[in-house]
Design a protein around this motif. Structure first.
Motif: not given
Length: 281
Positions: A57-60, A63, A68-71, A74-75
């Motif tokens: 949850s804290t990783s990116s 973008k 916006n950050t792809v969580t 999302d991935y």
């Protein structure tokens, strides 16, 4: 004494279809009555989506075009959708039919007027229904619980529809073909699950596909799951992510060709290998 074999005349096409569609409801009810099967095929991708989304949850993961950050959610959503097609189609179908061969269900159906085509309609229809429910649940949980930004472009959803429908049908047909591999229903799980696990790990479901060695990427490209996962990524990930795919594009035409080839291969294998009763029974 002379033994006379009574041949059951083929049923009219309309009745064959009606029997097949009537079996879809029976197959869906039977599927949801098997608690272990529901967990390890229907809910398994959802459980893994939740685990990865919370653990990272804290990783990116990059973008999008707007910065916006792809969580993690999302991935991993595209991979879990692709894995769901494999599990609900190939894994569930092959283990289920192998069990029916072992416990005599197929032998009894073979002695009934039920055509093989009607049986196939029931099985593939069950995979389609459960696959739609599974995909809807994954997308709903991803959007509501993990705040995944879903596509707004109709073209993206059109891609999702054809990748999903072609993928679920191909996996179901391959599951029917693969059901002839286990010698008994008891050994089906031990034979089928390692195959599906290996495919998931080399096809970009759990591990970023671009980080795998080239030889492993090429190996995965021989199988349909890699292409289904790529198709799902083209729908739910920003277009900037296509740069890390093989060839630097989503290659939708390649996804279509590869999946259709496997669908044809599966149909041929079904025709050659499927029997109501094993030859060595």
């Amino acid at each position: 004494m002379t033994t006379t074999t009574i041949q059951t005349p083929p049923l009219p096409a309309g009745r064959t279809l009606r029997l097949g569609f009537s079996r879809i409801g029976y197959e869906v009810r039977a599927y949801f009555r098997r608690g272990d099967g529901v967990f390890f095929t229907f809910l398994f991708p959802l459980v893994f989506l939740a685990i990865f989304s919370v653990a990272f949850s804290t990783s990116s993961f990059g973008k999008d075009a707007a910065g916006n950050t792809v969580t993690a959610a999302d991935y991993y959503l595209p991979g879990m959708l692709a894995a769901g097609l494999l599990l609900s189609g190939l894994q569930s179908m092959s283990i289920d039919i192998a069990g029916e061969k072992s416990d005599g269900t197929l032998k009894r159906l073979g002695g009934s007027p039920l055509p093989v085509f009607s049986y196939f309609i029931g099985k593939i229809g069950q995979v389609l229904v459960t696959g739609v429910l599974q995909a809807a649940l994954l997308i709903l949980v991803a959007g509501v619980v993990f705040r995944v930004t879903l596509p707004t472009d109709p073209a993206k959803w059109l891609t999702f529809v054809w990748v999903f429908l072609l993928g679920v049908t191909t996996c179901a047909v391959l599951g029917i073909a693969l059901s002839s591999l286990p010698r008994t229903g008891k050994s089906a799980t031990a034979v089928i699950i390692p195959i599906t696990l290996i495919l998931q790990f080399i096809s970009g479901v759990y591990l970023p596909f671009s980080q795998l060695p080239s030889w492993l990427q090429n190996t995965a490209s021989l199988f349909p799951l890699k292409w289904l996962a790529q198709g799902m990524r083209s729908v739910f990930l920003p277009d900037s992510f296509k740069a890390v795919e093989q060839g630097g594009s989503w290659n939708l035409s390649g996804i279509l060709v590869a999946t259709v080839i496997w669908l044809v291969v599966g149909l041929v294998l079904c025709r050659v290998t499927f029997r109501w009763i094993r030859k060595d029974s």
